[in-house]
Design a protein around this motif. Sequence first.
Motif, PDB file in Angstrom:
ATOM      1  N   ARG A 138      27.991  -2.015  -6.441  1.00  0.00           N
ATOM      2  CA  ARG A 138      29.351  -2.093  -6.996  1.00  0.00           C
ATOM      3  C   ARG A 138      30.260  -2.890  -6.058  1.00  0.00           C
ATOM      4  NH1 ARG A 138      31.349  -2.181 -10.701  1.00  0.00           N
ATOM      5  NH2 ARG A 138      32.916  -0.555 -10.865  1.00  0.00           N
ATOM      6  N   LYS A 139      29.874  -2.969  -4.783  1.00  0.00           N
ATOM      7  CA  LYS A 139      30.639  -3.766  -3.813  1.00  0.00           C
ATOM      8  C   LYS A 139      30.017  -5.144  -3.596  1.00  0.00           C
ATOM      9  CE  LYS A 139      32.797  -0.154  -1.037  1.00  0.00           C
ATOM     10  NZ  LYS A 139      32.955   0.406   0.314  1.00  0.00           N
ATOM     11  N   GLU A 140      28.700  -5.171  -3.557  1.00  0.00           N
ATOM     12  CA  GLU A 140      27.975  -6.420  -3.292  1.00  0.00           C
ATOM     13  C   GLU A 140      26.835  -6.533  -4.305  1.00  0.00           C
ATOM     14  OE1 GLU A 140      28.588  -8.746  -0.979  1.00  0.00           O
ATOM     15  OE2 GLU A 140      30.252  -7.679  -0.017  1.00  0.00           O
ATOM     16  N   MET A 141      26.962  -7.468  -5.244  1.00  0.00           N
ATOM     17  CA  MET A 141      25.920  -7.637  -6.270  1.00  0.00           C
ATOM     18  C   MET A 141      24.816  -8.571  -5.761  1.00  0.00           C
ATOM     19  SD  MET A 141      26.361  -5.786  -8.973  1.00  0.00           S
ATOM     20  CE  MET A 141      25.549  -6.550 -10.370  1.00  0.00           C
ATOM     21  N   ASN A 142      24.274  -8.245  -4.603  1.00  0.00           N
ATOM     22  CA  ASN A 142      23.251  -9.063  -3.976  1.00  0.00           C
ATOM     23  C   ASN A 142      22.554  -8.195  -2.931  1.00  0.00           C
ATOM     24  OD1 ASN A 142      24.863  -9.081  -1.491  1.00  0.00           O
ATOM     25  ND2 ASN A 142      26.204 -10.477  -2.601  1.00  0.00           N
ATOM     26  N   HIS A 143      21.681  -8.798  -2.151  1.00  0.00           N
ATOM     27  CA  HIS A 143      21.033  -8.077  -1.050  1.00  0.00           C
ATOM     28  C   HIS A 143      21.335  -8.781   0.271  1.00  0.00           C
ATOM     29  CE1 HIS A 143      18.536  -6.369  -4.402  1.00  0.00           C
ATOM     30  NE2 HIS A 143      18.850  -5.287  -3.732  1.00  0.00           N
ATOM     31  N   SER A 144      22.583  -9.116   0.454  1.00  0.00           N
ATOM     32  CA  SER A 144      23.027  -9.799   1.671  1.00  0.00           C
ATOM     33  C   SER A 144      23.133  -8.808   2.825  1.00  0.00           C
ATOM     34  CB  SER A 144      24.405 -10.429   1.423  1.00  0.00           C
ATOM     35  OG  SER A 144      25.357  -9.394   1.186  1.00  0.00           O
TER      36      SER A 144
END
Length: 196
Positions: A156-162
């Motif tokens: 919900r905060k970061e739509m990735n796997h960074s």
Amino acid sequence: MRLFEGIMNDKMENSNIPYRVIRSSRRTISVQIAPSGEVLVRCPRRMSNADIRRFVESKSGWIEKHLEKRTAAARLPAFTDEQLQALARQARQTIPERVAHFAPLVGVTYGRITIRSQHTLWGSCSSKGNLNFNCLLMLTPPEVLDYVVVHELCHRKEMNHSARFWAEVEHVLPDYEIRRKWLRENGTALISRLEK
């Protein structure tokens, strides 16, 4: 950007185990075993074949161990419809409670929660904040279930796997790597028992 390109097939040097190389614009190299049992190596577009082979050889023990686990799991009976329905009922009670517990800790809101029996995913989060979870999570240790819940809420905060995404996960679950490792090592055996 095309998602997959530069696909090639090769075999591990001291083994007859084939693997498929998928080149893309990613920066790192990784190996995974697909639900079908195929060994996939994902790597940067310009990585040399020699470097890819060295990487695969360095992971050969891990690959062979997981393929053996998959073979053993294939001997187990598939889940029946009744078993999956019972797991889904249990998940519909348990997972929303865990989501409600962790959402304030992550600092996010969420939408609808859906429970499914999925062949490839343990959970997912849509751009609208709707969450999907695999009913087979009911067969994992509670701390692994919590890891998947936190993982999806952090999307919900970061739509990735960074790195920022993993920092969000670690903020809530400092030992998330141990939980994630359990899922990587044992999850395939559970998912392989779903009817194809």
